[in-house]
Design an enzyme around this catalytic site. Structure first.
Site, PDB file in Angstrom:
ATOM      1  N   PHE A 149       0.806  -1.220   0.000  1.00  0.00           N
ATOM      2  CA  PHE A 149       0.000   0.000   0.000  1.00  0.00           C
ATOM      3  C   PHE A 149       0.838   1.267   0.000  1.00  0.00           C
ATOM      4  O   PHE A 149       0.364   2.322  -0.409  1.00  0.00           O
ATOM      5  CB  PHE A 149      -0.930   0.017   1.223  1.00  0.00           C
ATOM      6  CG  PHE A 149      -0.232   0.256   2.542  1.00  0.00           C
ATOM      7  CD1 PHE A 149       0.101   1.543   2.958  1.00  0.00           C
ATOM      8  CD2 PHE A 149       0.094  -0.795   3.391  1.00  0.00           C
ATOM      9  CE1 PHE A 149       0.749   1.769   4.168  1.00  0.00           C
ATOM     10  CE2 PHE A 149       0.734  -0.585   4.599  1.00  0.00           C
ATOM     11  CZ  PHE A 149       1.062   0.710   4.993  1.00  0.00           C
ATOM     12  N   CYS A 281       9.872   1.295   3.322  1.00  0.00           N
ATOM     13  CA  CYS A 281      10.846   0.312   3.786  1.00  0.00           C
ATOM     14  C   CYS A 281      12.256   0.878   3.825  1.00  0.00           C
ATOM     15  O   CYS A 281      13.151   0.240   4.375  1.00  0.00           O
ATOM     16  CB  CYS A 281      10.804  -0.935   2.907  1.00  0.00           C
ATOM     17  SG  CYS A 281      11.357  -0.678   1.213  1.00  0.00           S
ATOM     18  N   GLU A 382       9.670  -3.620  13.036  1.00  0.00           N
ATOM     19  CA  GLU A 382       9.474  -2.606  11.999  1.00  0.00           C
ATOM     20  C   GLU A 382       8.156  -1.892  12.296  1.00  0.00           C
ATOM     21  O   GLU A 382       7.075  -2.460  12.146  1.00  0.00           O
ATOM     22  CB  GLU A 382       9.416  -3.250  10.610  1.00  0.00           C
ATOM     23  CG  GLU A 382       9.264  -2.207   9.509  1.00  0.00           C
ATOM     24  CD  GLU A 382       9.091  -2.812   8.126  1.00  0.00           C
ATOM     25  OE1 GLU A 382       9.524  -2.187   7.149  1.00  0.00           O
ATOM     26  OE2 GLU A 382       8.527  -3.921   8.025  1.00  0.00           O
TER      27      GLU A 382
END
Length: 506
Positions: A149, A281, A382
């Site tokens: 997304f 990321c 994360e």
């Protein structure tokens, strides 16, 4: 309510499963539309369309393929604002950030336009008497992409332009949270002249993903997302005989040495940690301050973070938008709420932030945690949100050891004025992408993107040379033609007998 359907065989196809997912404006929290979620049969229809298209696209000339891609590049450039608006409406990122996403995706389209040079083979002549050996690369067939997304336009463009340039046909399964950009990319490809069935988009959830992973006509799968799902994609698709590149999560570190320009380091930390609301990321989520730099660096980061303007993505004054969903917002906030109990110092707590007039949006402010223990959840996991952890190290060696102990190895950076220290770092750190005084070392399109350790499953990074190799397979052809002088006037070859020994190359 409007429904976002599939794109199969060159046209929009209504969802037939009867199952739909909500698509929400993150700035308001209001559902704006719904997306059809594909059944296994609908995935099969998309794969069948791609398989039929491959019969001609796979043998088409490089000139024909690149002609389409050049037209596609021009259309994407002309519609970049429109695509960015779709990203902002469904993902929430600010318009300038969305435009940057489109620009980085365009880099790979431009790389695909030059595929003719990437697909050149190799030839060795006269390896033995009148024997030549050629190495060529050929497409795989039908390939699939499953995308996240956080970059609903860029990551698909990291995949399908190269795949189709190499002669494959493609089935894309975008995130069901913000599917409109992917559909628009497919529409523009058709407008550019891409034949029906070469690029297909099926919206869906795990049902669609699992069908792609097991489908016998899908030769390869590309994926970008979290590490647990990347591991699942790799394991499942590999067990079904497919080639896989699965890019997972990250915990990217920025090592700040005592000689670094702390103003530049603080600017970089704020940009890399909080840009795109930390939903990327390649975000820097951990700063490792070496020696006595920590206190001043934290103060400088705090001063800058407090000035970042958070608001709706379509407000040109906004520098950071909301998170994608309320559930994700709450999960990110939980790491800040539990940080002090686990030994961290909470310098900034953004969990109570809201925007006037948009109180139901998925808002969270910037959070800064200092002296974070290495076993704290905020460091171990994360977070994928605007939370920056600062850790302390006494020496360069201690800082590098801390980074290398992380199970992730996506990207990392060092800030220093010392060339020798920077050289050591780029060789010693265990990560796939390294920045020297560059906080987000995302490679340009003609180099490949990918990490190490739990940040990558599979042998190939994405785009660049690795991308071309992933979407093609090698073939070696050994050829011998008899010299015309060997033939008699009657056209019969001279008698030479049969040699049962190993072929001689000397």
């Amino acid at each position: 309510m409007k429904t976002i359907d599939h794109w199969i065989g060159g046209k929009s196809v209504e969802g037939a499963s009867g199952t739909y997912g909500p698509v929400t404006d993150p700035a308001t929290g209001v559902q704006t539309t719904r997306v059809a979620l594909a059944s296994a049969d609908e995935v099969d229809a998309a794969v069948a369309a791609a398989k039929a298209a491959y019969e001609t696209w796979g043998t088409s000339s490089l000139a024909a393929r690149t002609a389409v891609l050049f037209r596609y590049r021009a259309l994407l450039d002309a519609h970049r604002d429109e695509i960015a608006e779709l990203i902002t409406a469904e993902h929430g990122k600010v318009h300038s950030d969305a435009l940057g996403e489109v620009a980085r995706g365009l880099e790979i389209v431009e790389l695909a336009c030059g595929i003719t040079t990437q697909l050149k083979g190799e030839l060795s002549t006269q390896v033995s008497s009148r024997v030549d050996v050629a190495a060529i690369r050929q497409p795989l067939g039908v390939v699939a992409g499953i995308t996240p997304f956080n970059f609903p336009a860029m990551v698909p463009m990291w995949m399908f332009p190269l795949a189709i340039a190499c002669g494959n046909t493609f089935v894309l399964k975008p995130s069901e949270k913000d599917p409109s950009p992917a559909i628009r990319l497919a529409e523009l490809a058709a407008e550019a002249g891409l034949p029906d069935g070469v690029l297909n988009v099926v919206n869906g959830d795990k049902v669609a993903v699992d069908r792609l992973l097991e489908h016998p006509d899908v030769a390869a799968v590309s994926f970008v997302g979290s590490t647990p799902i990347a591991r699942y994609i790799h394991t499942t698709a590999s067990a079904n005989g497919k080639r896989v590149q699965a890019l997972g999560g990250a915990k990217n570190h920025m090592l700040v040495l005592p000689d670094a320009d702390l103003d530049a380091a603080a600017d970089a930390a704020v940009s890399a940690a909080y840009g795109s609301a930390g939903e990327r990321c390649m975000a820097v989520s951990a700063v490792v301050a070496v020696g006595a730099t920590g206190d001043e660096l934290v103060r400088k980061i705090r001063d800058r973070a407090e000035k970042v303007k958070i608001g709706p993505g379509d407000d040109p004054t906004s520098e950071m938008g909301p998170l994608i969903t309320k559930a994700h917002r709450d999960k990110v906030a939980s790491y800040v709420h539990g940080a002090a109990e686990q030994g961290a110092e909470v310098v900034l707590d953004g969990t109570g932030f809201t925007v006037e007039g948009y109180e139901d949006g998925h808002w969270i402010g910037l959070s800064l945690l200092d002296r974070v223990p290495a076993d704290a959840d905020a460091y171990q996991d994360e977070i994928f949100g605007p939370v920056l952890c600062v850790l302390r190290a006494e020496t360069y060696e201690e800082g590098v050891a801390l980074i290398n102990a992380s199970p992730y190895g996506n990207g990392t950076a060092v800030f220093t004025r010392d060339g020798g220290a920077a050289r050591r770092f780029q060789l010693e750190v265990q990560a796939g992408m390294v920045g020297v005084n560059v906080p987000i070392p995302v490679p340009v399109g003609y180099h490949s993107f990918g990490g190490w350790k739990d940040s990558l499953f599979g042998d190939h990074h994405i785009y660049g040379n690795d991308g071309v190799h992933f979407y093609t397979r090698g073939k070696v052809v050994t050829t011998r033609w008899a010299d015309p002088a060997e033939y008699s006037a009657s056209g019969r070859g001279s008698a030479g007998g049969v040699d049962l020994g190993f072929p001689k190359n000397h």
